[in-house]
Motif scaffolding. Structure first.
Motif: not given
Length: 259
Positions: A38, A67, A83, A87
């Motif tokens: 990432y 990211p 989120d 991730y």
């Protein structure tokens, strides 16, 4: 005998772009944190770094990040905790696959860059990373700057491991001062700071203020121009002062394992 883990972030190369002397650092460490794609690290880099770490008998952690390839994971992002959890679950799972393929076992999780700094101070973010970690393996500890988010992490059934940075400056409020490009530090100075962190729980901030530091792991940086030289000096100094260097799992087992 005092004991400490010594870790390094690595596997942060990408394609033809090389960052850090990973193999030069490995003989002086007990743990490594390998980038998961990432903020840096492509699949061939991840595979090679994992295989080298297994060859050296090092504990391997997933170095999860926002990211942010273009910003090397150092830019703050506003992302919902749900989120962030997804991730991190994605990244931990990817690295675990490479570790298992190489005959090893994933040992811990450590956020990178902005995610590390933010999660160290934000219990909601820390809890999101801990939930992802627990979904893979609740016995994996989570490495952060200090115990500020410990209650949020441990509410998810994950142990928080505080970390010290002998080759970075702290400000007077005990926040890390990140170098845009890692500079060469005097190996003797870094070694002295490492020993003092372990034996006295102290470090001087950049302005001279004496800070309390609680650390079960010390992080060294392989992207410094003299990274392996610094790591070798730290390892010699720790040994000379009767400090045993062991992976995080060895430290936690002595304390009774995850809380």
């Amino acid at each position: 005998m005092p004991r400490i883990d010594v870790n390094c972030d690595m596997g942060e190369s990408f394609g033809r772009w090389i960052l850090g002397d990973d193999r030069g650092m490995m003989p002086h460490l007990s743990s490594v944190n390998i980038a998961t794609g990432y903020h840096a690290g492509d699949p061939p880099t991840i595979r090679r770094t994992v295989e080298a770490a297994v060859e050296h008998g090092l504990a391997i952690g997933a170095h999860v990040a926002f990211p942010d390839l273009m910003g090397f994971g150092r830019r703050r992002m506003t992302i919902p905790p749900g989120d962030v959890e997804d991730y991190c679950l994605y990244q931990i799972g990817a690295l675990e696959a490479f570790v298992r393929a190489a005959g090893g076992r994933l040992a811990h999780v450590k956020p990178h860059g902005a995610l590390y700094v933010m999660a160290s101070d934000d219990p909601a973010l820390a809890a999101a990373i801990a939930r992802a970690t627990a979904k893979v393996d609740a016995s994996l500890p989570l490495v952060l700057l200090h115990r500020g988010a410990a209650s949020a992490v441990e509410a998810e059934g994950v142990r928080l491991v505080p970390e010290g940075f002998p080759d970075l400056h702290y400000d007077r409020d005990a926040h890390l001062i990140i170098e845009p490009v890692k500079r060469a530090w005097d190996p003797g100075l870094v070694a002295d700071r490492a020993v003092r962190m372990v034996l006295d729980g102290k470090v001087n901030a950049e302005d001279g203020t004496e800070l309390d530091v609680e650390a079960l792991s010390l992080c060294l940086h392989g992207d410094a121009p003299n990274g392996p030289e610094v790591a070798a000096a730290v390892r010699r100094a720790l040994t000379a002062n009767g400090i045993d260097v062991v992976p995080i799992a060895g430290l936690l087992s002595a304390e009774g394992g995850p809380r």
